[in-house]
Write a protein that holds these residues in place. Structure first.
Motif, short mmCIF file in Angstrom:
data_model
loop_
_atom_site.label_atom_id
_atom_site.label_comp_id
_atom_site.label_asym_id
_atom_site.label_seq_id
_atom_site.Cartn_x
_atom_site.Cartn_y
_atom_site.Cartn_z
N GLY A 1 0.83 -1.21 0.00
CA GLY A 1 0.00 0.00 0.00
C GLY A 1 0.86 1.25 0.00
O GLY A 1 2.08 1.21 0.20
N LEU A 2 0.23 2.39 -0.19
CA LEU A 2 0.96 3.65 -0.24
C LEU A 2 1.57 4.03 1.10
O LEU A 2 2.53 4.81 1.16
N ALA A 3 1.04 3.50 2.17
CA ALA A 3 1.61 3.77 3.49
C ALA A 3 2.77 2.84 3.83
O ALA A 3 3.30 2.91 4.94
N GLY A 4 3.13 1.97 2.90
CA GLY A 4 4.22 1.05 3.15
C GLY A 4 3.79 -0.23 3.81
O GLY A 4 4.65 -1.08 4.13
N GLU A 5 2.49 -0.44 4.01
CA GLU A 5 2.02 -1.67 4.63
C GLU A 5 1.98 -2.80 3.60
O GLU A 5 1.82 -2.56 2.40
N GLY B 1 5.67 -27.33 7.43
CA GLY B 1 6.83 -27.88 6.75
C GLY B 1 7.65 -26.87 5.99
O GLY B 1 8.58 -27.25 5.27
N ILE B 2 7.33 -25.60 6.11
CA ILE B 2 8.09 -24.53 5.48
C ILE B 2 8.12 -23.34 6.43
O ILE B 2 7.11 -23.05 7.10
N LYS B 3 9.26 -22.68 6.52
CA LYS B 3 9.38 -21.52 7.40
C LYS B 3 8.59 -20.34 6.83
O LYS B 3 8.76 -19.99 5.66
N ILE B 4 7.72 -19.78 7.64
CA ILE B 4 6.86 -18.68 7.20
C ILE B 4 7.09 -17.47 8.10
O ILE B 4 7.01 -17.58 9.33
N THR B 5 7.38 -16.35 7.49
CA THR B 5 7.54 -15.09 8.22
C THR B 5 6.44 -14.14 7.77
O THR B 5 6.35 -13.80 6.59
N GLN B 6 5.62 -13.71 8.71
CA GLN B 6 4.54 -12.77 8.40
C GLN B 6 5.01 -11.36 8.74
O GLN B 6 5.48 -11.10 9.84
N VAL B 7 4.87 -10.47 7.78
CA VAL B 7 5.34 -9.10 7.94
C VAL B 7 4.16 -8.15 7.74
O VAL B 7 3.24 -8.42 6.96
N ALA B 8 4.21 -7.02 8.46
CA ALA B 8 3.13 -6.05 8.38
C ALA B 8 3.48 -4.85 7.52
O ALA B 8 2.58 -4.15 7.05
N ASP B 9 4.78 -4.60 7.30
CA ASP B 9 5.17 -3.43 6.53
C ASP B 9 6.39 -3.75 5.68
O ASP B 9 7.05 -4.78 5.84
N LEU B 10 6.69 -2.84 4.78
CA LEU B 10 7.75 -3.04 3.81
C LEU B 10 9.12 -3.08 4.47
O LEU B 10 9.98 -3.90 4.11
N GLN B 11 9.38 -2.20 5.42
CA GLN B 11 10.68 -2.16 6.07
C GLN B 11 10.99 -3.47 6.79
O GLN B 11 12.11 -3.97 6.74
N THR B 12 9.97 -4.04 7.46
CA THR B 12 10.18 -5.32 8.14
C THR B 12 10.52 -6.42 7.14
O THR B 12 11.40 -7.25 7.37
#
Length: 465
Positions: free
Chosen positions: A401-405, A439-450
């Motif tokens: 999104g435009l807010a970087g989310e 069976g697969i490593k999953i990383t959930q991120v909320a914003d672009l920098q993360t």
């Protein structure tokens, strides 16, 4: 005498208006609105209590649905798995299919392979060509190995002769290549015009419904990629398929546009070779087999083409620009979304590209039109700017999104499962994603920098992610 009322109707889509217009307001065609005369309802006898239409005895009485036998309408497999995938289970007897595509994309080659597989199953097929001679079709059939005694060829453009061939041969499958070349002698209009195409399609549809012969019509497309001819052509047939492909790539896609017997969201993948067309059961491997692991500026994403998850590689390259307005070159992705991602990366992640030429492209001729590839594009840009490669076993997907989310996208579970099947070990997905596989490593991120910090973890970078 009944009073007539003048109306105007579009010959392309049937839309009616009260006055003449140069352009149809419904379908947008120019010069297709013409005058027609209709009987006014007030003078048709309805107001006097008279029925304008006399009831007749139906030839076949209506019956309860539970008493109707549907075994005759069961689909027959074409012998081509990818084509059956798009059609549902195969070709239904008495159905009419329209296969549209650009010239030279391989429509005739695909249909020759289909009639070959049809004949190998012990069923008879009739191939009617109006664009080539029977000898030319035979030569192409020899090259692709589609010669069989149960395949009948006829070079005809007259509709009456085509119907005569169908009655004499009695096939279970008939190919008409193409519908624009067929001519109905009893109907006025130029060859390939709206009136002729509608008349030919109506006659062939009636043949299919009355005889049980499955009819496949080959159609052309316009410059913008839509099916050529009147809009009513798509309403007359049961299935509309679009055959797509880039002339510079061997990849071909059969995409369902309309399907009365199954889902219209399926996609079949093929590869055009010298000896004919071959189905590609695992297109993700085709898009990734040239992948260079350890090179900065590349990222892997999972796109959904219909209901099918496809892994694709996104590449980015930046260089110092000598122009007042730096160049932006994009291939395979929506250029407007790439421009937006560049702006978001500059504003939210301190990735300045205002003085650099930027090149973004997909690999293998893949085209991505959905926003789920936004995160992969941003990570590829950050990778080349930081001069640090992304892990080769990682995929990234999510809308920015435009807010970087990083926003959620549809079908995350199916996308990650496809990545896991192909051996990927890590997936970066939007926060709050559901139905994720194990069976697969999953990383959930909320914003672009993360997401950038997770993907480019390691030594310090000149950019503050």
């Amino acid at each position: 005498m009944a009073k007539t009322k003048t109306t105007y109707r579009c010959s392309a889509c049937g839309y009616q208006v009260a006055k003449w217009l140069g352009r149809c307001p419904d379908c947008g065609e120019w010069g297709s609105v013409g005058e027609v005369a209709s009987i006014a309802a007030a003078s048709s006898g309805i107001s006097a209590g008279k029925s304008p239409t006399l009831a007749t005895v139906p030839g076949t009485p209506a019956r309860p649905m539970t008493q109707i036998d549907a075994t005759n309408a069961a689909a027959f497999s074409t012998g081509i798995g990818e084509l059956d995938r798009v059609l549902g289970k195969g070709i239904v007897p008495g159905s009419v299919l329209l296969l549209a595509g650009e010239p030279g994309v391989g429509k005739s080659t695909l249909l020759l392979e289909a009639v070959k597989q049809w004949a190998l199953q012990g069923r008879r097929a009739l191939y009617v060509t109006g664009e080539e001679s029977a000898g030319q079709v035979r030569l192409r059939a020899e090259r692709t190995g589609a010669v069989h005694d149960e395949i009948y060829l006829a070079a005809e453009s007259d509709l009456g002769a085509v119907l005569g061939h169908a009655e004499a041969v009695m096939p279970s499958l008939m190919i008409v290549d193409s519908v624009q070349t067929m001519v109905a002698q009893s109907v006025d209009g130029v060859n390939g015009g709206v009136t002729q195409i509608r008349a030919v399609t109506t006659a062939l549809t009636s043949l299919a419904k009355n005889s049980g012969i499955a009819v496949v019509l080959v159609g052309h497309v316009t410059k913008d990629g839509t099916v050529a001819g009147p809009r009513s052509l798509e309403h007359l047939v049961d299935v509309v398929l679009s055959f797509e492909g880039d002339k510079h790539s061997t990849l071909r896609m059969v995409r369902g546009i309309k399907n009365r017997f199954g889902s219209a969201d399926e996609v079949g993948c093929f590869e055009q070779r010298e000896d004919g067309i071959h189905e590609v059961t695992d297109p993700s491997e085709l898009f990734l087999h040239h992948r260079d692991i350890g090179v900065a500026g590349t990222a892997i994403t999972v796109a959904m083409d219909g209901k099918r998850p496809l892994l694709g590689e996104v590449q980015a390259l930046v260089s110092k620009s000598s122009l007042a307005n730096p160049r932006r070159a994009v291939v395979g992705i929506d250029s407007a979304r790439v421009a937006m991602i560049l702006a978001v990366c500059a504003a939210r992640a301190n990735l300045p590209t205002f003085d650099q030429d930027v090149y973004v492209a997909t690999v293998g001729g893949m085209k991505i039109s959905e926003p789920a590839a936004d995160l992969a594009v941003a990570l590829a840009l950050s990778s080349i700017l930081a001069e640090r490669s992304l892990p080769g076993s990682m995929v990234a997907l999510g809308e920015i999104g435009l807010a970087g989310e990083v926003r959620r996208v549809a079908g995350v579970g199916r996308r990650v499962a496809e990545a896991k099947r192909l051996g990927f070990k890590h997936a970066i997905v939007p926060a709050g994603s559901l139905d994720l596989p194990s069976g697969i490593k999953i990383t959930q991120v909320a914003d672009l920098q993360t997401a950038m910090r997770v993907a480019l973890k390691g030594p310090s970078s000149p950019y503050s992610f």
